[in-house]
Design a protein around this motif. Structure first.
Motif, PDB file in Angstrom:
ATOM      1  N   ILE A   1      83.069  46.600 -36.559  1.00 24.37           N
ATOM      2  CA  ILE A   1      83.884  47.455 -37.425  1.00 24.37           C
ATOM      3  C   ILE A   1      85.213  46.744 -37.644  1.00 24.37           C
ATOM      4  N   GLU A   2      85.326  46.082 -38.775  1.00 24.71           N
ATOM      5  CA  GLU A   2      86.464  45.192 -39.048  1.00 24.71           C
ATOM      6  C   GLU A   2      86.658  45.074 -40.554  1.00 24.71           C
ATOM      7  N   ASP A   3      87.919  45.231 -41.022  1.00 22.85           N
ATOM      8  CA  ASP A   3      88.175  45.193 -42.463  1.00 22.85           C
ATOM      9  C   ASP A   3      88.717  43.852 -42.956  1.00 22.85           C
ATOM     10  N   GLU A   4      89.119  42.955 -42.067  1.00 21.93           N
ATOM     11  CA  GLU A   4      89.583  41.636 -42.485  1.00 21.93           C
ATOM     12  C   GLU A   4      88.371  40.767 -42.818  1.00 21.93           C
ATOM     13  N   THR A   5      88.197  40.464 -44.098  1.00 18.50           N
ATOM     14  CA  THR A   5      86.977  39.822 -44.579  1.00 18.50           C
ATOM     15  C   THR A   5      86.685  38.492 -43.897  1.00 18.50           C
TER      16      THR A   5
ATOM     17  N   VAL B   1      77.737  45.158 -40.060  1.00 17.73           N
ATOM     18  CA  VAL B   1      79.181  45.179 -40.329  1.00 17.73           C
ATOM     19  C   VAL B   1      79.576  46.454 -41.063  1.00 17.73           C
ATOM     20  N   SER B   2      80.680  47.041 -40.622  1.00 17.26           N
ATOM     21  CA  SER B   2      81.293  48.165 -41.333  1.00 17.26           C
ATOM     22  C   SER B   2      82.737  47.792 -41.654  1.00 17.26           C
TER      23      SER B   2
ATOM     24  N   CYS C   1      76.274  47.014 -28.409  1.00 13.90           N
ATOM     25  CA  CYS C   1      77.713  46.783 -28.316  1.00 13.90           C
ATOM     26  C   CYS C   1      78.369  47.113 -29.663  1.00 13.90           C
ATOM     27  N   ILE C   2      79.552  47.728 -29.612  1.00 10.74           N
ATOM     28  CA  ILE C   2      80.315  48.047 -30.816  1.00 10.74           C
ATOM     29  C   ILE C   2      81.704  47.425 -30.684  1.00 10.74           C
ATOM     30  N   LEU C   3      82.079  46.626 -31.687  1.00  7.15           N
ATOM     31  CA  LEU C   3      83.401  45.999 -31.733  1.00  7.15           C
ATOM     32  C   LEU C   3      84.243  46.769 -32.734  1.00  7.15           C
ATOM     33  N   ILE C   4      85.389  47.290 -32.312  1.00 11.71           N
ATOM     34  CA  ILE C   4      86.182  48.194 -33.157  1.00 11.71           C
ATOM     35  C   ILE C   4      87.608  47.701 -33.324  1.00 11.71           C
ATOM     36  N   ASP C   5      88.031  47.572 -34.580  1.00 12.47           N
ATOM     37  CA  ASP C   5      89.445  47.340 -34.882  1.00 12.47           C
ATOM     38  C   ASP C   5      90.134  48.707 -34.913  1.00 12.47           C
TER      39      ASP C   5
ATOM     40  N   PHE D   1      86.417  53.019 -42.181  1.00 12.44           N
ATOM     41  CA  PHE D   1      86.185  54.143 -41.279  1.00 12.44           C
ATOM     42  C   PHE D   1      84.935  54.939 -41.663  1.00 12.44           C
ATOM     43  N   HIS D   2      84.797  55.321 -42.925  1.00 12.59           N
ATOM     44  CA  HIS D   2      83.688  56.190 -43.335  1.00 12.59           C
ATOM     45  C   HIS D   2      82.332  55.494 -43.216  1.00 12.59           C
ATOM     46  N   HIS D   3      82.286  54.224 -43.581  1.00  9.66           N
ATOM     47  CA  HIS D   3      81.041  53.462 -43.446  1.00  9.66           C
ATOM     48  C   HIS D   3      80.647  53.360 -41.971  1.00  9.66           C
ATOM     49  N   ALA D   4      81.628  53.123 -41.116  1.00 10.15           N
ATOM     50  CA  ALA D   4      81.360  53.043 -39.673  1.00 10.15           C
ATOM     51  C   ALA D   4      80.873  54.382 -39.132  1.00 10.15           C
ATOM     52  N   GLN D   5      81.442  55.472 -39.610  1.00 12.51           N
ATOM     53  CA  GLN D   5      80.995  56.810 -39.202  1.00 12.51           C
ATOM     54  C   GLN D   5      79.504  56.992 -39.450  1.00 12.51           C
TER      55      GLN D   5
END
Length: 226
Positions: free
Chosen positions: A6-10, A29-30, A47-51, A33-37
């Motif tokens: 879950i990361e928005d930096e391309t 990849v998400s 495993c989940i990696l979250i920014d 926020f809404h896509h990750a939800q």
């Protein structure tokens, strides 16, 4: 392993995705926020990696939702917000680790492996089930100290069975674990049967006990008494 990033930096997103896929993982990849939800609500992950800072929401709120779902996924916060409060809040909400940006991809990979070992295999570098020994860092399998040559999918399948030993695992869960989002496009699960058949054959050829039990119409159970 099946990993949700879950990361928005391309650019960082692509770098992490490519590196972890080269390590043999399935990475989804998400970017917000809404896509990750949606991902978290529908799928299971190792495993989940979250920014923390995301478009339309925060990683900390996602962390709360993951915990409400009672997910067994290991959670690592990866964030440029390296304040003590963010770190404490994330760990208090249930994150397993916190890695501030910038970081080396090799360190992230090592932390993911360590986290999975802690959660699934009691922190062991070697995984031993009776006559079966697995060396995850080498993606190597031995039976009675003889190497068993497995395909990538067969190896992932064996590791998944062992991490869920003595539990019934459905074919749909296996498909999702091995193929991620692509499992939704499959017409049937015949390929699961073929992979299980080949895995079982290779283990038996090395005089391994036959631990795999077919639960007809449902899936499989890796039954073992250690």
């Amino acid at each position: 392993m099946k990993i949700l990033l879950i990361e928005d930096e391309t650019e960082l997103q692509k770098s992490i995705e490519q590196y972890l896929e080269m390590e043999g993982n399935i990475v989804e990849v998400s970017p917000d926020f809404h896509h990750a939800q949606q991902k978290i609500a529908i799928y299971d992950y190792d495993c989940i990696l979250i920014d923390i800072t995301l478009p339309n929401g925060t990683g900390l709120d996602l962390l709360k939702e993951i915990k409400l779902k009672k997910s067994k996924a290991g959670i690592i916060i990866i964030s440029a917000k390296n304040s003590l409060d963010d770190k404490v809040n994330g760990l208090d909400l249930g994150a397993d680790d916190y890695l501030p940006k910038p970081f080396h991809l090799s360190e992230l990979n090592s932390r993911i492996k360590a986290l999975i070992r802690r959660k699934s295999f009691d922190g062991n570098v070697e995984i031993s089930i009776n006559e079966i020994k697995i060396l995850p860092n080498e993606r190597r399998v031995l039976v009675h100290n003889q190497d068993v040559i497995l395909t990538s999918k067969e190896y992932d399948l064996l590791l998944y069975f062992i991490s869920n030993k003595n539990r019934v695992v459905s074919k749909s869960a296996l498909a999702e674990h091995l193929w991620g989002d692509n499992s939704d496009r499959l017409d049937n699960f015949d390929f699961i049967y073929n992979h299980v058949k080949n895995l079982r054959k290779k283990l038996l050829e090395k005089k391994c006990e036959d631990y795999l039990t077919t639960i007809y119409g449902i899936g499989y159970n890796f039954k073992t008494q250690e």
